[in-house]
Design a protein around this motif. Structure first.
Motif, PDB file in Angstrom:
ATOM      1  N   PHE A  22       3.242  34.000  61.037  1.00 56.07           N
ATOM      2  CA  PHE A  22       2.280  33.913  62.137  1.00 56.07           C
ATOM      3  C   PHE A  22       0.889  33.539  61.627  1.00 56.07           C
ATOM      4  CE2 PHE A  22      -0.810  35.919  65.071  1.00 56.07           C
ATOM      5  CZ  PHE A  22      -0.492  35.206  66.208  1.00 56.07           C
ATOM      6  N   ARG A  23       0.486  34.156  60.556  1.00 56.86           N
ATOM      7  CA  ARG A  23      -0.847  33.847  60.038  1.00 56.86           C
ATOM      8  C   ARG A  23      -0.913  32.420  59.504  1.00 56.86           C
ATOM      9  NH1 ARG A  23      -4.753  36.961  57.233  1.00 56.86           N
ATOM     10  NH2 ARG A  23      -3.477  36.794  55.357  1.00 56.86           N
ATOM     11  N   LEU A  24       0.195  31.968  58.932  1.00 55.77           N
ATOM     12  CA  LEU A  24       0.260  30.570  58.494  1.00 55.77           C
ATOM     13  C   LEU A  24       0.041  29.630  59.671  1.00 55.77           C
ATOM     14  CD1 LEU A  24       1.102  28.446  56.272  1.00 55.77           C
ATOM     15  CD2 LEU A  24       3.422  28.716  57.118  1.00 55.77           C
ATOM     16  N   LEU A  25       0.682  29.942  60.791  1.00 53.57           N
ATOM     17  CA  LEU A  25       0.552  29.083  61.972  1.00 53.57           C
ATOM     18  C   LEU A  25      -0.837  29.203  62.593  1.00 53.57           C
ATOM     19  CD1 LEU A  25       4.065  29.571  63.598  1.00 53.57           C
ATOM     20  CD2 LEU A  25       3.219  27.623  62.276  1.00 53.57           C
ATOM     21  N   VAL A  26      -1.412  30.393  62.549  1.00 56.16           N
ATOM     22  CA  VAL A  26      -2.763  30.589  63.074  1.00 56.16           C
ATOM     23  C   VAL A  26      -3.753  29.742  62.269  1.00 56.16           C
ATOM     24  CG1 VAL A  26      -4.665  32.256  63.227  1.00 56.16           C
ATOM     25  CG2 VAL A  26      -2.406  32.853  64.092  1.00 56.16           C
ATOM     26  N   ARG A  27      -3.561  29.736  60.957  1.00 59.16           N
ATOM     27  CA  ARG A  27      -4.448  28.936  60.118  1.00 59.16           C
ATOM     28  C   ARG A  27      -4.208  27.442  60.323  1.00 59.16           C
ATOM     29  NH1 ARG A  27      -2.949  32.732  56.203  1.00 59.16           N
ATOM     30  NH2 ARG A  27      -1.509  31.259  55.247  1.00 59.16           N
ATOM     31  N   GLY A  29      -3.465  25.735  62.952  1.00 57.99           N
ATOM     32  CA  GLY A  29      -4.030  25.129  64.151  1.00 57.99           C
ATOM     33  C   GLY A  29      -2.972  24.677  65.130  1.00 57.99           C
ATOM     34  N   PRO A  30      -3.424  24.093  66.255  1.00 57.60           N
ATOM     35  CA  PRO A  30      -2.532  23.758  67.368  1.00 57.60           C
ATOM     36  C   PRO A  30      -1.448  22.735  67.023  1.00 57.60           C
ATOM     37  CG  PRO A  30      -4.844  23.677  68.037  1.00 57.60           C
ATOM     38  CD  PRO A  30      -4.830  23.818  66.560  1.00 57.60           C
ATOM     39  N   GLU A  31      -1.677  21.911  66.000  1.00 54.80           N
ATOM     40  CA  GLU A  31      -0.668  20.891  65.658  1.00 54.80           C
ATOM     41  C   GLU A  31       0.628  21.525  65.193  1.00 54.80           C
ATOM     42  OE1 GLU A  31      -3.376  21.101  63.294  1.00 54.80           O
ATOM     43  OE2 GLU A  31      -4.689  20.556  64.963  1.00 54.80           O
ATOM     44  N   GLY A  32       0.524  22.688  64.533  1.00 55.43           N
ATOM     45  CA  GLY A  32       1.724  23.401  64.119  1.00 55.43           C
ATOM     46  C   GLY A  32       2.293  22.927  62.799  1.00 55.43           C
ATOM     47  N   VAL A  33       3.426  23.538  62.418  1.00 59.14           N
ATOM     48  CA  VAL A  33       4.075  23.276  61.140  1.00 59.14           C
ATOM     49  C   VAL A  33       5.584  23.235  61.375  1.00 59.14           C
ATOM     50  CG1 VAL A  33       4.407  24.104  58.774  1.00 59.14           C
ATOM     51  CG2 VAL A  33       2.233  24.538  59.948  1.00 59.14           C
ATOM     52  N   ALA A  34       6.268  22.322  60.698  1.00 57.27           N
ATOM     53  CA  ALA A  34       7.720  22.220  60.820  1.00 57.27           C
ATOM     54  C   ALA A  34       8.401  23.421  60.185  1.00 57.27           C
ATOM     55  CB  ALA A  34       8.201  20.942  60.162  1.00 57.27           C
ATOM     56  N   GLU A  67      10.503  17.338  67.031  1.00 51.72           N
ATOM     57  CA  GLU A  67       9.942  16.052  66.609  1.00 51.72           C
ATOM     58  C   GLU A  67      10.940  15.442  65.644  1.00 51.72           C
ATOM     59  OE1 GLU A  67       5.878  15.593  64.748  1.00 51.72           O
ATOM     60  OE2 GLU A  67       5.303  16.128  66.795  1.00 51.72           O
ATOM     61  N   GLY A  68      11.793  14.572  66.161  1.00 52.12           N
ATOM     62  CA  GLY A  68      12.843  14.016  65.316  1.00 52.12           C
ATOM     63  C   GLY A  68      13.812  15.106  64.923  1.00 52.12           C
ATOM     64  N   ARG A  69      14.102  15.203  63.634  1.00 53.17           N
ATOM     65  CA  ARG A  69      15.023  16.252  63.182  1.00 53.17           C
ATOM     66  C   ARG A  69      14.332  17.594  63.024  1.00 53.17           C
ATOM     67  NH1 ARG A  69      17.918  12.899  58.316  1.00 53.17           N
ATOM     68  NH2 ARG A  69      18.270  11.013  59.535  1.00 53.17           N
ATOM     69  N   SER A  70      13.035  17.564  62.973  1.00 48.40           N
ATOM     70  CA  SER A  70      12.297  18.808  62.731  1.00 48.40           C
ATOM     71  C   SER A  70      11.911  19.500  64.025  1.00 48.40           C
ATOM     72  CB  SER A  70      11.027  18.513  61.934  1.00 48.40           C
ATOM     73  OG  SER A  70      11.372  18.000  60.673  1.00 48.40           O
ATOM     74  N   ILE A  71      11.717  20.798  63.939  1.00 51.90           N
ATOM     75  CA  ILE A  71      11.161  21.566  65.050  1.00 51.90           C
ATOM     76  C   ILE A  71       9.827  22.121  64.582  1.00 51.90           C
ATOM     77  CG2 ILE A  71      11.467  23.569  66.526  1.00 51.90           C
ATOM     78  CD1 ILE A  71      14.366  22.963  66.685  1.00 51.90           C
ATOM     79  N   ILE A  72       8.799  21.777  65.347  1.00 59.53           N
ATOM     80  CA  ILE A  72       7.432  22.142  64.977  1.00 59.53           C
ATOM     81  C   ILE A  72       7.038  23.410  65.709  1.00 59.53           C
ATOM     82  CG2 ILE A  72       5.064  21.301  64.783  1.00 59.53           C
ATOM     83  CD1 ILE A  72       7.035  19.443  63.452  1.00 59.53           C
ATOM     84  N   TYR A  73       6.613  24.392  64.954  1.00 63.83           N
ATOM     85  CA  TYR A  73       6.150  25.657  65.536  1.00 63.83           C
ATOM     86  C   TYR A  73       4.633  25.742  65.473  1.00 63.83           C
ATOM     87  CZ  TYR A  73      10.894  27.422  65.791  1.00 63.83           C
ATOM     88  OH  TYR A  73      12.212  27.599  66.126  1.00 63.83           O
ATOM     89  N   SER A  74       4.064  26.367  66.477  1.00 62.66           N
ATOM     90  CA  SER A  74       2.604  26.532  66.480  1.00 62.66           C
ATOM     91  C   SER A  74       2.242  27.866  67.143  1.00 62.66           C
ATOM     92  CB  SER A  74       1.941  25.378  67.232  1.00 62.66           C
ATOM     93  OG  SER A  74       2.482  25.264  68.530  1.00 62.66           O
ATOM     94  N   ALA A  75       1.090  28.391  66.759  1.00 64.38           N
ATOM     95  CA  ALA A  75       0.629  29.674  67.283  1.00 64.38           C
ATOM     96  C   ALA A  75       0.264  29.553  68.759  1.00 64.38           C
ATOM     97  CB  ALA A  75      -0.574  30.163  66.481  1.00 64.38           C
TER      98      ALA A  75
ATOM     99  N   LEU B  87      -5.857  39.369  61.525  1.00 67.69           N
ATOM    100  CA  LEU B  87      -4.940  38.528  62.294  1.00 67.69           C
ATOM    101  C   LEU B  87      -5.519  37.142  62.555  1.00 67.69           C
ATOM    102  CD1 LEU B  87      -3.508  41.035  64.908  1.00 67.69           C
ATOM    103  CD2 LEU B  87      -2.317  39.983  62.996  1.00 67.69           C
ATOM    104  N   MET B  88      -6.830  37.047  62.638  1.00 68.24           N
ATOM    105  CA  MET B  88      -7.408  35.739  62.984  1.00 68.24           C
ATOM    106  C   MET B  88      -8.130  35.100  61.794  1.00 68.24           C
ATOM    107  SD  MET B  88     -10.672  36.842  65.239  1.00 68.24           S
ATOM    108  CE  MET B  88      -9.636  37.916  66.213  1.00 68.24           C
ATOM    109  N   GLU B  89      -7.833  35.597  60.598  1.00 64.33           N
ATOM    110  CA  GLU B  89      -8.491  35.083  59.405  1.00 64.33           C
ATOM    111  C   GLU B  89      -8.206  33.587  59.222  1.00 64.33           C
ATOM    112  OE1 GLU B  89      -8.785  37.988  55.953  1.00 64.33           O
ATOM    113  OE2 GLU B  89      -7.580  36.386  55.109  1.00 64.33           O
ATOM    114  N   ASP B  90      -9.253  32.834  59.000  1.00 63.54           N
ATOM    115  CA  ASP B  90      -9.145  31.381  58.782  1.00 63.54           C
ATOM    116  C   ASP B  90      -8.405  30.690  59.909  1.00 63.54           C
ATOM    117  OD1 ASP B  90     -10.446  31.587  56.343  1.00 63.54           O
ATOM    118  OD2 ASP B  90      -8.587  32.032  55.293  1.00 63.54           O
ATOM    119  N   CYS B  91      -8.593  31.203  61.123  1.00 64.04           N
ATOM    120  CA  CYS B  91      -7.779  30.681  62.211  1.00 64.04           C
ATOM    121  C   CYS B  91      -8.168  29.258  62.588  1.00 64.04           C
ATOM    122  CB  CYS B  91      -7.856  31.597  63.434  1.00 64.04           C
ATOM    123  SG  CYS B  91      -9.084  31.160  64.645  1.00 64.04           S
ATOM    124  N   CYS B  92      -7.183  28.543  63.106  1.00 59.92           N
ATOM    125  CA  CYS B  92      -7.331  27.265  63.781  1.00 59.92           C
ATOM    126  C   CYS B  92      -7.932  26.149  62.937  1.00 59.92           C
ATOM    127  CB  CYS B  92      -8.128  27.408  65.071  1.00 59.92           C
ATOM    128  SG  CYS B  92      -9.860  27.757  64.846  1.00 59.92           S
TER     129      CYS B  92
END
Lengths: 123, 123
Positions: A22-27, A29-34, A67-75, B87-92
């Motif tokens: 979750f913190r990875l996704l929060v950092r 941003g809205p674009e997200g990560v596969a 997105e193609g073969r990947s699924i992108i997750y975002s906070a 929880l919101m460290e380095d967010c977005c």
DNA sequence: TCAATATTTCGAGAATTCTAGAATAGTCAA
DNA sequence: TTGACTATTCTAGAATTCTCGAAATATTGA
């Protein structure tokens, strides 16, 4: 936010692996990560990661898109905001005069403190 | 705040009874509430309540002091603020328009950070 | 269609958490 | 000291959660 939803969200976050995700996704941003990239970043097995992503999504804390073969997750930032607001609802019985003098302590907590946008008065 | 402490705090809150207790104490303010009164307000058995208070105290989210026969519990506002900040460290990644509302919430979490309670076992 | 990539679902054993009854400990007043 | 009141600790069974191997699903390109 209903208490039962808050418990669900907190339960989802009350896990080392999921909190890291979750913190990875929060950092990120809205674009997200596969999902695959999250697995690489956290060192998780694909199936374990999938289960954890499913829990976070079930709690409404993250969203996903293909997105193609990947699924992108975002906070889900709005959901996150609701959760934090729920935790401090009617704090100190709403007595602002108690709260006001100590607000400065938390100034450093602002995640985008160096930006041009101010956060005064927005609650 | 270390991730492991955040997980501990989130785990403590990820329980309907404990979340209700914590929010009750957050609303109550720094003066706190006696254990017996919490039991009455939440309809908990004394031993179940005691176990839940112990978990919250172990996570550093509440403190306690004895007053006669009663033990008064109160929210650890500074610890709460640390958790929200974590929880919101380095967010977005610099998107201020997303972070600003969250940062405002974190600031409000400092509203009652003047506690002088003993906080048991958070090392 | 077949193979490769990306992710999810299924299943089961291990570990953890939850709850309530019973017993224990601390405080106060007479 | 005794008794009432307040709160915690002990205990065990029930329920839930966690993790990983194996199998399955979805997408893309040859």
């Amino acid at each position: 936010m209903k208490p039962q939803y808050a418990v669900g969200a907190l339960s989802a976050l009350a896990h080392p692996g999921r909190l890291e995700i979750f913190r990875l996704l929060v950092r990120a941003g809205p674009e997200g990560v596969a999902a695959g990239e999250i697995a690489r970043a956290t060192g998780s097995l694909a199936n374990t990661l999938s289960a954890n992503l499913s829990v976070l999504a079930g709690a409404g804390l993250i969203g996903s898109r293909r997105e193609g073969r990947s699924i992108i997750y975002s906070a889900a930032y709005e959901r996150m905001r609701e959760l934090l607001a729920f935790l401090m609802e009617d704090c100190c019985g709403g007595n602002a005069e108690i709260c006001a003098p100590l607000a400065a302590i938390a100034e450093r907590a602002a995640c985008c403190a160096s930006s041009t946008m101010r956060s005064s008065g927005t609650a």
